[in-house]
Design an enzyme around this catalytic site. Structure first.
Site, PDB file in Angstrom:
ATOM      1  N   VAL A  57       4.614  -1.092   7.652  1.00  0.00           N
ATOM      2  CA  VAL A  57       5.337   0.116   7.254  1.00  0.00           C
ATOM      3  C   VAL A  57       4.512   0.918   6.237  1.00  0.00           C
ATOM      4  O   VAL A  57       4.467   2.140   6.303  1.00  0.00           O
ATOM      5  CB  VAL A  57       6.735  -0.235   6.697  1.00  0.00           C
ATOM      6  CG1 VAL A  57       7.421   0.994   6.123  1.00  0.00           C
ATOM      7  CG2 VAL A  57       7.597  -0.862   7.791  1.00  0.00           C
ATOM      8  N   GLU A  58       3.848   0.224   5.341  1.00  0.00           N
ATOM      9  CA  GLU A  58       3.065   0.903   4.304  1.00  0.00           C
ATOM     10  C   GLU A  58       1.843   1.628   4.872  1.00  0.00           C
ATOM     11  O   GLU A  58       1.587   2.775   4.521  1.00  0.00           O
ATOM     12  CB  GLU A  58       2.597  -0.093   3.236  1.00  0.00           C
ATOM     13  CG  GLU A  58       3.678  -0.585   2.315  1.00  0.00           C
ATOM     14  CD  GLU A  58       4.170   0.457   1.317  1.00  0.00           C
ATOM     15  OE1 GLU A  58       3.566   1.534   1.172  1.00  0.00           O
ATOM     16  OE2 GLU A  58       5.183   0.185   0.665  1.00  0.00           O
TER      17      GLU A  58
END
Length: 171
Positions: free
Chosen positions: A75-76
């Site tokens: 996600v990052e």
């Protein structure tokens, strides 16, 4: 570069004085040059396969669920060591410079160093929120102060979406 040349000259002088220049078949300056070449390899050479292995190893090292770490990293940064956010977060785990410095991360663009720092930070958050993974994930995104202030996921759209994405990948 000039200072490195001086150091290498000094090493050669010392080796000659003590007659160690080829004692084991290795010239120290040649070994040093090889290390420098390896260090200068661009981080882009890391495949997502390598990133996954680093994540697995580091998660086990610190006792954090590797699926959770993988989800946060996806996600990052989508597992990219080269990503820099508009806010200044860097690398696979998107560490802010102040956070990275506080964790002792020397090179946030080095996936090993970045992931090590990110996993240690995640572990700290999990511990400080008494094992509550949702709060720890929210704190990874919004900061621990915001999670403490709201006693849970802060009412920020970005953080709510972030937590939902991470938690869906963990399952």
């Amino acid at each position: 570069m000039e200072s490195i040349s001086r150091v290498l000259q000094r090493i050669n002088t010392i080796e000659q004085r003590f007659n160690h220049s080829s004692a084991n078949g290795h010239d120290f300056s040649a070994v040093l040059a090889g290390v420098q070449a390896k260090d200068s390899i661009n981080e882009k050479n890391f495949a997502s396969d390598d990133i996954s292995k680093i994540i697995d190893y580091t998660a086990k090292k610190y006792g954090v669920d590797s699926k959770l770490v993988m989800a946060v990293a996806k996600v990052e940064s989508n597992l990219s060591p080269d990503v820099v956010s508009s806010a200044g977060a860097v690398g696979v785990m998107q560490l802010m410079p102040e956070t990275a410095q506080g964790l002792g991360v020397r090179n946030s663009k080095d996936p090993r160093d970045n992931i090590d720092g990110g996993v240690r930070y995640l572990k700290q958050l999990i511990t400080s929120f008494d094992g509550d993974i949702t709060k720890a994930v929210a704190a990874y995104n919004a900061g621990p102060q915001a999670v403490t202030k709201y006693n849970g996921i802060p009412p920020y759209t970005e953080t709510k979406e972030y937590v939902a994405k991470v938690m869906s990948l963990v399952k």
